[in-house]
Every structure is written in structure tokens, then in C-alpha cells.
Design a protein around this motif. Structure first.
Motif, PDB file in Angstrom:
ATOM      1  N   GLN A 216      65.541  55.943  37.715  1.00  0.00           N
ATOM      2  CA  GLN A 216      65.891  55.797  39.123  1.00  0.00           C
ATOM      3  C   GLN A 216      67.227  55.076  39.331  1.00  0.00           C
ATOM      4  OE1 GLN A 216      62.454  53.747  40.539  1.00  0.00           O
ATOM      5  NE2 GLN A 216      62.975  51.797  39.583  1.00  0.00           N
ATOM      6  N   SER A 217      67.745  54.448  38.274  1.00  0.00           N
ATOM      7  CA  SER A 217      69.014  53.733  38.385  1.00  0.00           C
ATOM      8  C   SER A 217      70.217  54.653  38.183  1.00  0.00           C
ATOM      9  CB  SER A 217      69.072  52.589  37.370  1.00  0.00           C
ATOM     10  OG  SER A 217      69.197  53.089  36.042  1.00  0.00           O
ATOM     11  N   LEU A 218      69.987  55.890  37.760  1.00  0.00           N
ATOM     12  CA  LEU A 218      71.087  56.815  37.515  1.00  0.00           C
ATOM     13  C   LEU A 218      71.700  57.308  38.820  1.00  0.00           C
ATOM     14  CD1 LEU A 218      69.823  56.881  34.640  1.00  0.00           C
ATOM     15  CD2 LEU A 218      70.295  59.342  34.601  1.00  0.00           C
ATOM     16  N   PRO A 219      73.018  57.561  38.823  1.00  0.00           N
ATOM     17  CA  PRO A 219      73.614  58.257  39.971  1.00  0.00           C
ATOM     18  C   PRO A 219      72.928  59.612  40.162  1.00  0.00           C
ATOM     19  CG  PRO A 219      75.301  57.404  38.489  1.00  0.00           C
ATOM     20  CD  PRO A 219      73.991  57.241  37.786  1.00  0.00           C
ATOM     21  N   PHE A 220      72.995  60.140  41.371  1.00  0.00           N
ATOM     22  CA  PHE A 220      72.252  61.353  41.705  1.00  0.00           C
ATOM     23  C   PHE A 220      72.569  62.512  40.760  1.00  0.00           C
ATOM     24  CE2 PHE A 220      71.709  65.393  43.910  1.00  0.00           C
ATOM     25  CZ  PHE A 220      70.385  65.313  44.300  1.00  0.00           C
ATOM     26  N   GLY A 221      73.851  62.718  40.471  1.00  0.00           N
ATOM     27  CA  GLY A 221      74.231  63.826  39.601  1.00  0.00           C
ATOM     28  C   GLY A 221      73.608  63.729  38.222  1.00  0.00           C
ATOM     29  N   LEU A 222      73.564  62.517  37.678  1.00  0.00           N
ATOM     30  CA  LEU A 222      72.965  62.329  36.362  1.00  0.00           C
ATOM     31  C   LEU A 222      71.449  62.509  36.408  1.00  0.00           C
ATOM     32  CD1 LEU A 222      75.004  59.350  34.833  1.00  0.00           C
ATOM     33  CD2 LEU A 222      75.335  61.814  34.556  1.00  0.00           C
ATOM     34  N   GLN A 223      70.831  62.200  37.536  1.00  0.00           N
ATOM     35  CA  GLN A 223      69.399  62.475  37.676  1.00  0.00           C
ATOM     36  C   GLN A 223      69.140  63.980  37.615  1.00  0.00           C
ATOM     37  OE1 GLN A 223      67.429  60.494  40.936  1.00  0.00           O
ATOM     38  NE2 GLN A 223      68.400  58.538  40.524  1.00  0.00           N
ATOM     39  N   ARG A 224      70.045  64.767  38.204  1.00  0.00           N
ATOM     40  CA  ARG A 224      69.952  66.227  38.097  1.00  0.00           C
ATOM     41  C   ARG A 224      70.019  66.663  36.630  1.00  0.00           C
ATOM     42  NH1 ARG A 224      67.853  69.170  42.152  1.00  0.00           N
ATOM     43  NH2 ARG A 224      68.885  68.843  44.138  1.00  0.00           N
ATOM     44  N   TYR A 225      70.972  66.086  35.906  1.00  0.00           N
ATOM     45  CA  TYR A 225      71.115  66.433  34.493  1.00  0.00           C
ATOM     46  C   TYR A 225      69.885  66.019  33.688  1.00  0.00           C
ATOM     47  CZ  TYR A 225      76.113  67.092  35.493  1.00  0.00           C
ATOM     48  OH  TYR A 225      77.323  67.512  36.004  1.00  0.00           O
ATOM     49  N   LEU A 226      69.307  64.861  34.046  1.00  0.00           N
ATOM     50  CA  LEU A 226      68.113  64.398  33.344  1.00  0.00           C
ATOM     51  C   LEU A 226      66.967  65.390  33.523  1.00  0.00           C
ATOM     52  CD1 LEU A 226      66.357  62.409  31.794  1.00  0.00           C
ATOM     53  CD2 LEU A 226      66.069  61.091  33.923  1.00  0.00           C
ATOM     54  N   GLU A 227      66.821  65.910  34.717  1.00  0.00           N
ATOM     55  CA  GLU A 227      65.758  66.884  34.949  1.00  0.00           C
ATOM     56  C   GLU A 227      65.974  68.132  34.096  1.00  0.00           C
ATOM     57  OE1 GLU A 227      63.177  68.309  38.779  1.00  0.00           O
ATOM     58  OE2 GLU A 227      65.342  68.442  38.945  1.00  0.00           O
TER      59      GLU A 227
ATOM     60  N   ALA B 133      67.620  68.142  31.172  1.00  0.00           N
ATOM     61  CA  ALA B 133      67.354  67.727  29.785  1.00  0.00           C
ATOM     62  C   ALA B 133      65.860  67.738  29.496  1.00  0.00           C
ATOM     63  CB  ALA B 133      67.936  66.328  29.538  1.00  0.00           C
ATOM     64  N   ARG B 134      65.071  67.236  30.430  1.00  0.00           N
ATOM     65  CA  ARG B 134      63.619  67.218  30.234  1.00  0.00           C
ATOM     66  C   ARG B 134      63.055  68.632  30.166  1.00  0.00           C
ATOM     67  NH1 ARG B 134      60.484  64.343  34.874  1.00  0.00           N
ATOM     68  NH2 ARG B 134      60.921  66.353  35.837  1.00  0.00           N
ATOM     69  N   ALA B 135      63.573  69.524  31.004  1.00  0.00           N
ATOM     70  CA  ALA B 135      63.127  70.917  30.960  1.00  0.00           C
ATOM     71  C   ALA B 135      63.488  71.561  29.625  1.00  0.00           C
ATOM     72  CB  ALA B 135      63.735  71.706  32.116  1.00  0.00           C
ATOM     73  N   LEU B 136      64.681  71.276  29.123  1.00  0.00           N
ATOM     74  CA  LEU B 136      65.115  71.855  27.847  1.00  0.00           C
ATOM     75  C   LEU B 136      64.304  71.322  26.676  1.00  0.00           C
ATOM     76  CD1 LEU B 136      68.985  71.840  28.342  1.00  0.00           C
ATOM     77  CD2 LEU B 136      67.431  73.800  28.442  1.00  0.00           C
ATOM     78  N   ALA B 137      63.808  70.088  26.807  1.00  0.00           N
ATOM     79  CA  ALA B 137      62.997  69.497  25.737  1.00  0.00           C
ATOM     80  C   ALA B 137      61.676  70.233  25.552  1.00  0.00           C
ATOM     81  CB  ALA B 137      62.748  68.017  26.024  1.00  0.00           C
ATOM     82  N   LEU B 138      61.294  71.044  26.516  1.00  0.00           N
ATOM     83  CA  LEU B 138      60.100  71.889  26.361  1.00  0.00           C
ATOM     84  C   LEU B 138      60.383  73.106  25.492  1.00  0.00           C
ATOM     85  CD1 LEU B 138      58.763  71.764  30.034  1.00  0.00           C
ATOM     86  CD2 LEU B 138      57.683  70.734  28.033  1.00  0.00           C
ATOM     87  N   GLU B 139      61.650  73.242  25.055  1.00  0.00           N
ATOM     88  CA  GLU B 139      62.092  74.346  24.198  1.00  0.00           C
ATOM     89  C   GLU B 139      61.766  75.700  24.841  1.00  0.00           C
ATOM     90  OE1 GLU B 139      60.515  73.766  20.247  1.00  0.00           O
ATOM     91  OE2 GLU B 139      60.861  71.604  20.340  1.00  0.00           O
ATOM     92  N   PRO B 140      62.239  75.912  26.076  1.00  0.00           N
ATOM     93  CA  PRO B 140      61.859  77.123  26.797  1.00  0.00           C
ATOM     94  C   PRO B 140      62.581  78.374  26.316  1.00  0.00           C
ATOM     95  CG  PRO B 140      63.460  75.904  28.070  1.00  0.00           C
ATOM     96  CD  PRO B 140      63.144  75.054  26.864  1.00  0.00           C
ATOM     97  N   LYS B 141      61.919  79.495  26.528  1.00  0.00           N
ATOM     98  CA  LYS B 141      62.570  80.796  26.360  1.00  0.00           C
ATOM     99  C   LYS B 141      63.285  81.182  27.650  1.00  0.00           C
ATOM    100  CE  LYS B 141      58.869  82.217  23.223  1.00  0.00           C
ATOM    101  NZ  LYS B 141      57.686  83.099  23.058  1.00  0.00           N
TER     102      LYS B 141
END
Length: 254
Positions: A152-163, A165-173
Motif C-alpha cells: 500500500q506504500s507504493l505509488p499508484f503506477g507501481l501498484q499496477r505493476y505489482l498486480e 507481477a503477481r498475475a505473471l507469477a501464476l505462470e499463465p498461458k
């Protein structure tokens, strides 16, 4: 010709007497970037929610790699290889940045209960491996220096990137990006374009909902246009820009 990864057949979703999506059919080809566009209220996010399992269709069917998924819960759809971001940020603000990503990694690479209880050597090995993997997703997005900070301490843009990154960590097709550029400044959008382009090079299929038409026309291989819950056009960005029905929807009949 590219192989079909996702197929939507005659999809309809009604809320009371209102049809948010009506008799929608389209395909998403493997390895390509497909954009789903349309005015506000045209059914884009409702379609995303049905594909990811957060809403059940009133009728119709959705197939992913020829497996019917429209009756599956979200976690099973995610395990098949579909990950998503949300129009409104869905991160765990009280957890650290790296913990947000580790949650996704543990979903794909679970640690056995006995390993945790006994503190077995395999537990520490898997924990270290998971942290290394998490950093591999954080670094390309400029998040490695924020790894231990509360999300929650991240600037808004970096929070977007974090979301992302988390999605990519699921190793999606396939990755569903719902308004990923919303709230980003010009430099942040430029980095997002590079991220999406690199994902395509890595073989990740992308379906995105986006209002930034410059971004859509620059990056999409194919564009699907919705209006009032129905598909009115589908084609390359160049074809869509010249389509009379699309011009009428965005600019008015005159």
C-alpha cells in the motif's frame, strides 16, 4: 494460422432484465495480443469476469484449450493457465510487495504441510527458490527495491505493476489485463507497452480491455469492438479504425 487458445460461444449475461452481454462469440489466438474495446457499459469487464470465473454466464459457453471453463470456479481456471488483473486494484496492501508475489508462486508450487511443520530442509530450499522466482518477476517491473515495503506504500503506477507481477507469477498461458494503463502517466504507459511486448515474445497470449486507443492501435494484433453488450466489429487495428460501425459508436453517426 495461429491456434485458437480461447473460444467464446454465444455468451450472454443478464442482470435482472438488463443484458450486459448478449450472444457474444469470438476467439483469441495463441501467442497474439487481442484487445477488447468499446464505450463504457459495453460489457467488456463483464466478459472478463465470465472468462476468469468471477461471474457465471446466463447462457453460452467458454472453452480454453478445448476445455469448457464457464462452470469452473476462479481458482481452477487460474490453474488451467488464465491469470488476470482488475480494473480496480486488487492487491494485499498490508502485505509486502514480495509477499504479494509469493502468494501466487505458492499457488503454483505448494509446500507440503509436513514440510512446514517439521521445518524440513526441503521447506527452506523451496522457500529460497520461491523468493528467487519472486524477484525475477519484480525486477523487470522496477519493483525489486520495494520488495520489503508494504504494497500500500507504493505509488499508484507501481501498484499496477505489482498486480501484473503477481498475475505473471501464476505462470499463465493467457493474461487478462483489465484497464492496466488506467491512472498511469506517459512514462509508465511506455514501460507497460514494453512489458506487454516482452510477454508476447515469451509466448504469453494477452487479452486486454483498454480505453487508451493509441495504446490499443500500437500493440494489438486483433481488436474486438463491443457496444451495448454485442460485438459490432473484429479485425486488425487498421481495419477497426476504418470500420463504419466503430466510427459511429465512438464519433457519432454524423
Amino acid at each position: 494460422m495461429a491456434e485458437t487458445l480461447l473460444r467464446v460461444e454465444n455468451l450472454t449475461k443478464t442482470f435482472g432484465g438488463l443484458a450486459a452481454v448478449k450472444d457474444l462469440s469470438f476467439e483469441v489466438k495463441k501467442g497474439l495480443i487481442t484487445a477488447l474495446i468499446g464505450p463504457n457499459g459495453s460489457g467488456k469487464t463483464t466478459t472478463f469476469n465470465m472468462i476468469s470465473g468471477h461471474l457465471k454466464p446466463s447462457s453460452g459457453a467458454i472453452y480454453f484449450e478445448k476445455i469448457r471453463i464457464d462452470k469452473l470456479p476462479p481458482f481452477k481456471i487460474a490453474r488451467l493457465g488464465i491469470a488476470r488483473t482488475f480494473q480496480n486494484l486488487e492487491i494485499f496492501g498490508h502485505l509486502s510487495v514480495i509477499e504479494n508475489v509469493l502468494l501466487a508462486i505458492q499457488n503454483r508450487r505448494p509446500v507440503k504441510f509436513w514440510e512446514i511443520v517439521t521445518r524440513a530442509p526441503s521447506f527452506f530450499k523451496k522457500e529460497k527458490e520461491a523468493q528467487n522466482i519472486a524477484f525475477s518477476y519484480l525486477k523487470p517491473l522496477g519493483l525489486e527495491n520495494w520488495a520489503l515495503s508494504p504494497a500500500q506504500s507504493l505509488p499508484f503506477g507501481l501498484q499496477r505493476y505489482l498486480e501484473i507481477a503477481r498475475a505473471l507469477a501464476l505462470e499463465p498461458k493467457m493474461l487478462l489485463l483489465d484497464e492496466a494503463a488506467s491512472g498511469l502517466d506517459a512514462s509508465e504507459k511506455e514501460l507497460l507497452l514494453k512489458i506487454i511486448s516482452n510477454l508476447k515474445k515469451q509466448g504469453v497470449t494477452i487479452l486486454l480491455v483498454e480505453h487508451d486507443m493509441n495504446m490499443v492501435m500500437e500493440i494489438a494484433d486483433e481488436v474486438i469492438v463491443l457496444d451495448q453488450g454485442q460485438k459490432i466489429a473484429q479485425g486488425t487495428p487498421r481495419e477497426i479504425q476504418r470500420h463504419p460501425d466503430v466510427i459511429a459508436v465512438y464519433l457519432g453517426e454524423g
